[in-house]
Design a protein around this motif. Structure first.
Motif, PDB file in Angstrom:
ATOM      1  N   ALA A   1       0.831  -1.215   0.000  1.00 28.53           N
ATOM      2  CA  ALA A   1       0.000   0.000   0.000  1.00 28.53           C
ATOM      3  C   ALA A   1       0.862   1.260   0.000  1.00 28.53           C
ATOM      4  O   ALA A   1       0.566   2.231  -0.702  1.00 28.53           O
ATOM      5  CB  ALA A   1      -0.933  -0.022   1.209  1.00 28.53           C
ATOM      6  N   ALA A   2       1.960   1.251   0.765  1.00 24.10           N
ATOM      7  CA  ALA A   2       2.803   2.450   0.872  1.00 24.10           C
ATOM      8  C   ALA A   2       3.403   2.820  -0.485  1.00 24.10           C
ATOM      9  O   ALA A   2       3.591   4.003  -0.795  1.00 24.10           O
ATOM     10  CB  ALA A   2       3.906   2.228   1.898  1.00 24.10           C
ATOM     11  N   ALA A   3       3.697   1.812  -1.313  1.00 23.71           N
ATOM     12  CA  ALA A   3       4.284   2.084  -2.628  1.00 23.71           C
ATOM     13  C   ALA A   3       3.259   2.732  -3.552  1.00 23.71           C
ATOM     14  O   ALA A   3       3.595   3.589  -4.379  1.00 23.71           O
ATOM     15  CB  ALA A   3       4.816   0.793  -3.236  1.00 23.71           C
ATOM     16  N   ILE A   4       1.984   2.330  -3.426  1.00 25.87           N
ATOM     17  CA  ILE A   4       0.922   2.961  -4.235  1.00 25.87           C
ATOM     18  C   ILE A   4       0.746   4.407  -3.797  1.00 25.87           C
ATOM     19  O   ILE A   4       0.600   5.316  -4.622  1.00 25.87           O
ATOM     20  CB  ILE A   4      -0.416   2.189  -4.104  1.00 25.87           C
ATOM     21  N   ALA A   5       0.797   4.634  -2.490  1.00 24.66           N
ATOM     22  CA  ALA A   5       0.685   6.013  -1.983  1.00 24.66           C
ATOM     23  C   ALA A   5       1.825   6.869  -2.532  1.00 24.66           C
ATOM     24  O   ALA A   5       1.611   8.006  -2.975  1.00 24.66           O
ATOM     25  CB  ALA A   5       0.695   6.006  -0.457  1.00 24.66           C
ATOM     26  N   ASP A   6       3.018   6.315  -2.534  1.00 24.49           N
ATOM     27  CA  ASP A   6       4.198   7.016  -3.048  1.00 24.49           C
ATOM     28  C   ASP A   6       3.989   7.387  -4.524  1.00 24.49           C
ATOM     29  O   ASP A   6       4.245   8.518  -4.958  1.00 24.49           O
ATOM     30  CB  ASP A   6       5.408   6.083  -2.858  1.00 24.49           C
ATOM     31  N   LEU A   7       3.464   6.412  -5.286  1.00 28.80           N
ATOM     32  CA  LEU A   7       3.214   6.639  -6.714  1.00 28.80           C
ATOM     33  C   LEU A   7       2.198   7.781  -6.904  1.00 28.80           C
ATOM     34  O   LEU A   7       2.395   8.674  -7.733  1.00 28.80           O
ATOM     35  CB  LEU A   7       2.685   5.334  -7.318  1.00 28.80           C
ATOM     36  N   ILE A   8       1.138   7.753  -6.129  1.00 34.30           N
ATOM     37  CA  ILE A   8       0.099   8.794  -6.227  1.00 34.30           C
ATOM     38  C   ILE A   8       0.691  10.165  -5.879  1.00 34.30           C
ATOM     39  O   ILE A   8       0.431  11.154  -6.563  1.00 34.30           O
ATOM     40  CB  ILE A   8      -1.094   8.456  -5.303  1.00 34.30           C
ATOM     41  N   ASP A   9       1.511  10.206  -4.819  1.00 26.59           N
ATOM     42  CA  ASP A   9       2.138  11.478  -4.436  1.00 26.59           C
ATOM     43  C   ASP A   9       2.973  12.043  -5.593  1.00 26.59           C
ATOM     44  O   ASP A   9       2.961  13.242  -5.854  1.00 26.59           O
ATOM     45  CB  ASP A   9       3.031  11.276  -3.201  1.00 26.59           C
ATOM     46  N   ARG A  10       3.694  11.168  -6.284  1.00 28.95           N
ATOM     47  CA  ARG A  10       4.547  11.626  -7.381  1.00 28.95           C
ATOM     48  C   ARG A  10       3.722  12.171  -8.545  1.00 28.95           C
ATOM     49  O   ARG A  10       4.102  13.153  -9.186  1.00 28.95           O
ATOM     50  CB  ARG A  10       5.459  10.495  -7.863  1.00 28.95           C
TER      51      ARG A  10
END
Ligand code: ADP
Ligand code: MG
Ligand code: ZN
Length: 484
Positions: free
Chosen positions: A375-384
């Motif tokens: 989940a944290a990696a998807i959040a990171d992607l969205i932030d970018r």
């Protein structure tokens, strides 16, 4: 259905409980093992053996009762239901009769039109499953007793449902509820959730019920709806022709799309219930009830409504996300890990989870307890994407690469050189080149055909292999087209 008639439906659902061992012996409760390998003298029905109650099965039944707003009996008892069948070696089933553990509850359902309705739960009792007769191998009937003695919770609804669609909504939510509680895996095809349907019709406005029939052999929600619709029409036709409905049990024949009466004898039950002499009364301490109540998870509709309210996502999205609790939990982990939490990024999170993430989870046949991408990696992607470091389109490529390599967005973007081009002077040169190559289009734009702008944006995108920051490109092009 003729509008002068109203249908009345009550459902009896059996949920196989996911206890570690069986209801009354220590045999493991697991499907898929070699036939008859999960048996002992108790569940094989040998004379002289004694059942011992599995407390885990009681806890699960109580939890379900609490989730459905039932009253819980602190003292209840088991009864013997006597009948002969090859897959029932004892000649009786241990069940509960007059005093089920749970009674008088409700399940608040919501139809597809968004109408809420309370459906009464008459009772939930604990009983044991029978074995399985296997008729389709060779000429003999084979018996597998691995399922014999597996605990079942039987959930009996009040005759409160008024259409096949309401019955479908009830079943869907009940299935979701037992799965949220983790007490049943909710699999209709494998029979870990089974449904019998009782149906009658009456003239609209009548206060008493008509004679009912009971439908069995409904092994999917779609078959429940189809069988009910068929049976409603059949009742109406009989009544309209001046006939009367015979109270009986019918089997749904999915191939033919019709209900067929069971042979007379099989339906003529006299179970001669009597109290089970080999088991003491079931005692459930009030402290135990309190403890189980405190451990109830947030239930499906409540969780859906909270996600919609808290994250400002559409109710529809929240409904999709809460179809399975682990997916909803995953969405919340993404939402909580965002560096830039806002309605906008929460909606992006919902789209990612319901879209690409769900798609690859299905492709890889995985559950959200064990996600393909953390989940944290998807959040990171969205932030970018939100910061403009990569475009939404490039993010899809980054995601595919994250999924196969297991790398973080930063590593993938760096390795593949996918960072969005936001360097103004570089983009300005490309924008100017696009205008110079197409003077006729520039003239068109200036004569009022402003939709030509999209063409120029496309040219710059092509030149950067889709990596130009579209907002900057738009602004630069407009400035140039309006300026010199
Ligand atoms: P039984 O003792 O024969 O099992 P119950 O009273 O326990 O009968 O009811 C079994 C199921 O049948 C329940 O789900 C109930 O809601 C439903 N039911 C009872 N009467 C009717 C009716 N007239 N029409 C439709 N469903 C009914
Ligand atoms: Mg009954
Ligand atoms: Zn056993």
């Amino acid at each position: 259905m003729t509008t002068t008639y109203e249908s009345v439906i009550g459902l009896e659902v059996h949920a196989q409980l996911r206890t570690r061992s069986k209801a009354f012996c220590a045999c493991p409760n697991e499907a898929g093992a070699a036939p008859n390998s999960r048996t002992c003298p108790v569940c094989l029905g040998h004379p002289g053996t004694l059942p011992v109650l599995n407390r885990e099965a009681v806890d699960m039944t109580v939890s379900l009762g609490l989730a459905l707003g039932c009253s819980i009996r602190t003292v209840s008892g088991f009864a013997r239901k006597n009948y002969f069948y090859p897959d029932l070696p004892k000649g009786y089933q241990i069940t509960q009769y007059e005093d089920p553990i749970c009674h008088n509850g409700t399940l608040e359902i919501e139809t597809e039109q968004g109408v809420r309705k309370s459906v009464g739960i008459i009772r939930i009792h604990l009983e044991e499953d029978a074995g399985k007769s296997i008729h389709d191998i060779g000429r003999e009937t084979l018996i597998d007793l691995n399922r014999s003695g597996v605990p079942l919770a039987e959930i009996v609804s009040a005759p409160d449902l008024r259409s096949p669609a309401e019955a479908h909504a009830y079943l869907t939510l009940l299935r979701q509820t037992v799965m949220y509680l983790g007490i049943c895996d909710g699999n209709l095809e494998d029979g870990s959730l089974r449904c019998d349907a009782n149906i009658s019709v009456r003239l609209r406005g009548d206060t008493s019920f008509g004679t009912r029939t009971e439908l069995k052999n409904l092994n999917s929600f779609r078959n429940v709806e189809r069988a009910l619709a068929f049976e409603i029409e059949r009742h109406i036709a009989v009544l309209d022709a001046g006939g009367t409905i015979v109270q009986q049990t019918l089997l749904w024949d999915a191939g033919r799309g019709e209900t067929v009466p069971m042979r007379g004898k099989e339906d003529a039950h006299d179970y001669r219930y009597f109290p089970e002499p080999d088991l003491p009364a079931v005692a459930v301490a009030p402290e135990r009830i309190t403890a189980l109540r405190e451990h109830l998870p947030e239930l499906p509709l409540a969780l859906r409504d909270r996600l919609a309210a808290q994250y400002g996502i559409p109710l529809y999205d929240a409904g999709v996300l809460t179809a399975e609790r682990p997916m909803a939990m995953y969405f919340e982990q993404v939402a909580r890990a965002l560096k830039s939490p806002s309605r906008e990024t929460w909606k992006m999170a919902a789209n990612w989870v319901m879209g690409d993430v769900l798609r690859v989870m299905k492709e890889e046949r995985r559950g959200f307890e064990n996600p393909v991408v953390p989940a944290a990696a998807i959040a990171d992607l969205i932030d970018r994407v939100h910061e403009g470091a990569i475009s939404g389109k490039i993010a899809k490529d980054v995601f595919e690469e994250m999924r196969t390599s297991g790398d973080s967005p930063a590593v993938v973007i760096e390795r593949k050189g996918l960072a969005q081009v936001s360097d103004e002077s570089a983009l300005e040169a490309l924008a100017r080149a696009a205008l110079e190559t197409h003077p006729d289009s520039v003239a068109l734009y200036r004569s009022g055909r402003t939709n030509v702008l999209g063409f120029f944006v496309g040219e710059v995108m092509k030149a950067t292999r889709g990596q130009a920051n579209p907002a900057i490109v738009n602004r630069l092009l407009k400035d140039m087209l309006h300026g010199d």
